[in-house]
Design a protein around this motif. Structure first.
Motif, PDB file in Angstrom:
ATOM      1  N   ASP A  23       0.828  -1.213   0.000  1.00 21.47           N
ATOM      2  CA  ASP A  23       0.000   0.000   0.000  1.00 21.47           C
ATOM      3  C   ASP A  23       0.862   1.264   0.000  1.00 21.47           C
ATOM      4  N   ARG A  24       1.935   1.268   0.780  1.00 23.96           N
ATOM      5  CA  ARG A  24       2.804   2.448   0.866  1.00 23.96           C
ATOM      6  C   ARG A  24       3.520   2.727  -0.460  1.00 23.96           C
ATOM      7  N   CYS A  25       3.694   1.695  -1.257  1.00 19.71           N
ATOM      8  CA  CYS A  25       4.442   1.850  -2.520  1.00 19.71           C
ATOM      9  C   CYS A  25       3.547   1.738  -3.749  1.00 19.71           C
ATOM     10  N   GLU A  26       2.237   1.686  -3.534  1.00 16.60           N
ATOM     11  CA  GLU A  26       1.271   1.536  -4.621  1.00 16.60           C
ATOM     12  C   GLU A  26       1.590   0.297  -5.462  1.00 16.60           C
ATOM     13  N   LEU A  27       1.833  -0.824  -4.762  1.00 13.70           N
ATOM     14  CA  LEU A  27       2.099  -2.113  -5.392  1.00 13.70           C
ATOM     15  C   LEU A  27       1.075  -3.111  -4.853  1.00 13.70           C
ATOM     16  N   THR A  28       1.132  -4.337  -5.327  1.00 15.63           N
ATOM     17  CA  THR A  28       0.215  -5.360  -4.808  1.00 15.63           C
ATOM     18  C   THR A  28       0.945  -6.247  -3.809  1.00 15.63           C
ATOM     19  N   LYS A  29       0.153  -6.846  -2.933  1.00  9.50           N
ATOM     20  CA  LYS A  29       0.700  -7.778  -1.953  1.00  9.50           C
ATOM     21  C   LYS A  29       1.379  -8.944  -2.683  1.00  9.50           C
ATOM     22  N   GLY A  30       0.786  -9.416  -3.772  1.00 10.16           N
ATOM     23  CA  GLY A  30       1.352 -10.506  -4.564  1.00 10.16           C
ATOM     24  C   GLY A  30       2.726 -10.162  -5.122  1.00 10.16           C
ATOM     25  N   TYR A  31       2.882  -8.913  -5.560  1.00 16.10           N
ATOM     26  CA  TYR A  31       4.167  -8.482  -6.113  1.00 16.10           C
ATOM     27  C   TYR A  31       5.238  -8.486  -5.009  1.00 16.10           C
ATOM     28  N   ILE A  32       4.877  -7.997  -3.813  1.00 16.25           N
ATOM     29  CA  ILE A  32       5.807  -7.994  -2.679  1.00 16.25           C
ATOM     30  C   ILE A  32       6.216  -9.433  -2.346  1.00 16.25           C
ATOM     31  N   SER A  33       5.248 -10.335  -2.364  1.00 14.45           N
ATOM     32  CA  SER A  33       5.524 -11.748  -2.100  1.00 14.45           C
ATOM     33  C   SER A  33       6.498 -12.311  -3.139  1.00 14.45           C
ATOM     34  N   ALA A  45      13.576   2.162  -9.843  1.00 12.56           N
ATOM     35  CA  ALA A  45      12.613   3.115  -9.276  1.00 12.56           C
ATOM     36  C   ALA A  45      11.754   2.435  -8.208  1.00 12.56           C
ATOM     37  N   THR A  46      11.306   1.198  -8.484  1.00 10.64           N
ATOM     38  CA  THR A  46      10.482   0.475  -7.506  1.00 10.64           C
ATOM     39  C   THR A  46      11.298   0.133  -6.274  1.00 10.64           C
ATOM     40  N   LEU A  47      12.542  -0.281  -6.454  1.00 11.13           N
ATOM     41  CA  LEU A  47      13.406  -0.598  -5.319  1.00 11.13           C
ATOM     42  C   LEU A  47      13.636   0.643  -4.457  1.00 11.13           C
ATOM     43  N   VAL A  48      13.837   1.798  -5.103  1.00 10.58           N
ATOM     44  CA  VAL A  48      14.009   3.050  -4.358  1.00 10.58           C
ATOM     45  C   VAL A  48      12.757   3.348  -3.543  1.00 10.58           C
ATOM     46  N   LEU A  51      12.597   0.925  -0.581  1.00  9.74           N
ATOM     47  CA  LEU A  51      13.590   1.268   0.439  1.00  9.74           C
ATOM     48  C   LEU A  51      13.201   2.531   1.192  1.00  9.74           C
ATOM     49  N   ASN A  52      12.652   3.515   0.496  1.00 12.72           N
ATOM     50  CA  ASN A  52      12.162   4.723   1.177  1.00 12.72           C
ATOM     51  C   ASN A  52      11.085   4.365   2.186  1.00 12.72           C
ATOM     52  N   ALA A  53      10.174   3.478   1.798  1.00 13.81           N
ATOM     53  CA  ALA A  53       9.093   3.061   2.693  1.00 13.81           C
ATOM     54  C   ALA A  53       9.639   2.285   3.889  1.00 13.81           C
ATOM     55  N   LEU A  54      10.791   1.662   3.699  1.00  8.40           N
ATOM     56  CA  LEU A  54      11.408   0.884   4.779  1.00  8.40           C
ATOM     57  C   LEU A  54      12.464   1.688   5.544  1.00  8.40           C
ATOM     58  N   GLY A  55      12.581   2.975   5.229  1.00 10.75           N
ATOM     59  CA  GLY A  55      13.504   3.855   5.947  1.00 10.75           C
ATOM     60  C   GLY A  55      14.964   3.641   5.572  1.00 10.75           C
ATOM     61  N   SER A  56      15.208   3.261   4.323  1.00 10.32           N
ATOM     62  CA  SER A  56      16.579   3.012   3.888  1.00 10.32           C
ATOM     63  C   SER A  56      16.820   3.668   2.529  1.00 10.32           C
ATOM     64  N   ASN A  57      17.962   3.365   1.938  1.00 10.71           N
ATOM     65  CA  ASN A  57      18.293   3.884   0.609  1.00 10.71           C
ATOM     66  C   ASN A  57      19.170   2.872  -0.115  1.00 10.71           C
ATOM     67  N   LEU A  58      19.434   3.126  -1.386  1.00 14.91           N
ATOM     68  CA  LEU A  58      20.204   2.188  -2.199  1.00 14.91           C
ATOM     69  C   LEU A  58      21.611   1.952  -1.634  1.00 14.91           C
ATOM     70  N   SER A  59      22.248   3.020  -1.219  1.00 17.14           N
ATOM     71  CA  SER A  59      23.613   2.904  -0.712  1.00 17.14           C
ATOM     72  C   SER A  59      23.679   1.977   0.494  1.00 17.14           C
ATOM     73  N   ASP A  60      22.819   2.212   1.471  1.00 14.11           N
ATOM     74  CA  ASP A  60      22.814   1.371   2.682  1.00 14.11           C
ATOM     75  C   ASP A  60      22.385  -0.056   2.361  1.00 14.11           C
ATOM     76  N   PHE A  61      21.425  -0.200   1.459  1.00 16.29           N
ATOM     77  CA  PHE A  61      20.900  -1.520   1.129  1.00 16.29           C
ATOM     78  C   PHE A  61      21.973  -2.417   0.521  1.00 16.29           C
ATOM     79  N   PHE A  62      22.803  -1.857  -0.355  1.00 16.30           N
ATOM     80  CA  PHE A  62      23.797  -2.662  -1.035  1.00 16.30           C
ATOM     81  C   PHE A  62      25.150  -2.697  -0.327  1.00 16.30           C
ATOM     82  N   HIS A  63      25.284  -1.927   0.730  1.00 11.38           N
ATOM     83  CA  HIS A  63      26.526  -1.948   1.506  1.00 11.38           C
ATOM     84  C   HIS A  63      26.512  -3.180   2.406  1.00 11.38           C
TER      85      HIS A  63
END
Length: 176
Positions: A23-33, A45-48, A51-63
């Motif tokens: 819901d926070r990312c305007e995606l479906t539950k099935g897609y998240i699964s 763009a979707t990953l960004v 990550l924003n919805a999860l309080g993170s960013n690309l740099s931290d995610f891949f570090h």
């Protein structure tokens, strides 16, 4: 990197359901699964957005932090013997660290010697009795006692007992 598992872990740490994240990312539950099970891959763009919805960013995610080794087993120790002295490095490659702990065993009368250097020395006597000599002064330490000194003058440790002496010796910076 298992992208899906990492996203799922982040989502669970935020106590979000798949539906809430979707819901926070305007995606479906099935897609998240599907993402969490690595059945599909998100666009950048979707990953960004995720990550924003999860309080993170690309740099931290891949570090990825290198796993720090905390516990060392006896099979990893490095040993050297010479002239009535046995040295056992209980932390492999400790010379690259800020301190270097070594388990030292000295036969009666055996001596370690060290030239002056910057840093400090610490020891804890596990067995026996040793004399610590620094700059011409002699100090005795026995089982259960410790010693500590700056290493700026010539120094040595001698087993002055009738049995083997054993002590932990920590040098900073490493110099063995």
């Amino acid at each position: 990197m298992e992208l899906g598992a990492k996203l799922k872990d982040m989502r669970q740490q935020k106590n979000l359901t798949q539906e809430e994240l979707a819901d926070r990312c305007e995606l479906t539950k099935g897609y998240i699964s599907q993402l969490e099970n690595d059945l599909t891959s998100p666009s950048i763009a979707t990953l960004v957005d995720l990550l924003n919805a999860l309080g993170s960013n690309l740099s931290d995610f891949f570090h990825e932090d290198e796993e720090e080794k905390i516990v060392f087993t006896e099979s990893e120790y490095i040993e050297k013997q010479s002239d009535g002295m046995r040295l056992e490095w209980v932390i492999p490659n400790a010379q690259k660290n800020m301190m270097e702990p070594v388990l030292v065993e000295l036969e009666p009368g055996a001596t370690t010697s060290d030239f002056p250097h910057e840093g400090e020395e610490f020891g804890f006597v596990l067995e026996g009795r040793v004399a610590i000599e620094k700059a011409g002064k002699r100090h005795i330490a026995k089982k259960g006692e410790s010693f500590y000194f700056t290493a700026n003058k010539e120094h040595k440790i001698t087993n002055v007992g009738k049995a083997r002496a054993k002590f932990i010796w920590i040098s900073t910076p490493p110099n063995f």
